[in-house]
Design a protein around this motif. Structure first.
Motif, short mmCIF file in Angstrom:
data_model
loop_
_atom_site.label_atom_id
_atom_site.label_comp_id
_atom_site.label_asym_id
_atom_site.label_seq_id
_atom_site.Cartn_x
_atom_site.Cartn_y
_atom_site.Cartn_z
N ARG A 166 0.93 -1.26 0.06
CA ARG A 166 0.05 0.08 0.08
C ARG A 166 0.70 1.18 -0.07
O ARG A 166 0.70 2.35 -0.56
CB ARG A 166 -0.94 -0.11 1.42
CG ARG A 166 -2.12 -0.64 0.99
CD ARG A 166 -3.04 -0.60 2.29
NE ARG A 166 -3.37 -1.80 2.85
CZ ARG A 166 -3.34 -2.30 3.97
NH1 ARG A 166 -3.39 -1.02 4.91
NH2 ARG A 166 -3.56 -3.37 4.54
N SER A 167 1.93 1.28 0.89
CA SER A 167 2.67 2.39 0.90
C SER A 167 3.66 2.70 -0.61
O SER A 167 3.60 3.72 -1.11
CB SER A 167 4.07 2.13 1.84
OG SER A 167 3.57 2.15 3.07
N ALA A 168 3.94 1.58 -1.17
CA ALA A 168 4.56 1.75 -2.65
C ALA A 168 3.65 2.05 -3.53
O ALA A 168 3.70 2.74 -4.31
CB ALA A 168 5.12 0.14 -2.96
N ALA A 169 2.22 1.77 -3.55
CA ALA A 169 1.27 2.03 -4.32
C ALA A 169 0.76 3.52 -4.15
O ALA A 169 0.73 4.27 -5.12
CB ALA A 169 0.15 1.32 -4.20
N ARG A 170 0.96 4.15 -2.91
CA ARG A 170 0.81 5.55 -2.80
C ARG A 170 1.59 6.45 -3.33
O ARG A 170 1.66 7.30 -3.65
CB ARG A 170 0.62 5.82 -1.06
CG ARG A 170 -0.63 5.48 -0.65
CD ARG A 170 -0.79 5.57 0.78
NE ARG A 170 -1.66 4.41 1.50
CZ ARG A 170 -1.43 4.28 2.76
NH1 ARG A 170 -0.64 4.90 3.36
NH2 ARG A 170 -2.17 3.24 3.23
#
Length: 171
Positions: A166-170
């Motif tokens: 999720r962090s990488a996608a944000r």
């Protein structure tokens, strides 16, 4: 961590504990069956020794006499009796070593050096039970902790991977 994951981990931990508790129980039932085999071999060999002595023979000379007999059936009886004597010595040594070993060492010793015929017979007649010996309780606790802890660690690892994703996608 999700409450459902913890409940599932706890339930599977209990199942792991109950399963692990069966190792000491199986080991105990194996030792009982091993004692029965040893008792029966002692009886068979004692009868043979009485017959040998009645004919002025020792156990060794009677076996040698049977083995050297030209009649194949008689010769095979000598081979069989020699096998009984050898097996009795081996099983007695195995039982003595198991009895001198500590509780968990007995399980490892049975798995590593156990008599396959006795193990199979014990397995066929195995009746699960909840041992309340120190060995049984520790095995139960170890099984619970291993399964429960592994599932919680796995769930935490998966949750961490999801957070990273999720962090990488944000970003």
């Amino acid at each position: 961590m999700s409450r459902i994951v913890r409940i599932i981990a706890f339930g599977l931990g209990i199942l792991g504990g109950v399963t692990a508790s069966q190792l000491p129980e199986y080991s105990q039932q194996y030792r009982q069956r091993l004692g029965g085999v040893i008792d029966e071999l002692n009886r068979v060999i004692a009868q043979f020794d009485v017959g040998a002595a009645a004919n002025g023979e020792t156990q060794e000379s009677a076996i040698a006499r049977l083995r050297s007999n030209p009649d194949d059936f008689v010769s095979r009886q000598g081979v069989a009796m020699e096998g009984n004597v050898d097996r009795l010595r081996r099983l007695q040594g195995h039982r003595n070593a198991m009895m001198q070993a500590g509780p968990f060492a007995r399980i490892a010793f049975m798995v590593r050096d156990g008599d396959r015929d006795v193990m199979e017979a014990a397995y066929r007649d195995f009746e699960p039970a909840m041992p309340v010996t120190e060995e049984g309780l520790l095995a139960t606790a170890a099984g619970f902790i291993a399964v429960w802890g592994s599932l919680l660690l796995l769930a935490g690892f998966v949750r961490s991977l999801r957070r990273r994703a999720r962090s990488a996608a944000r970003a």
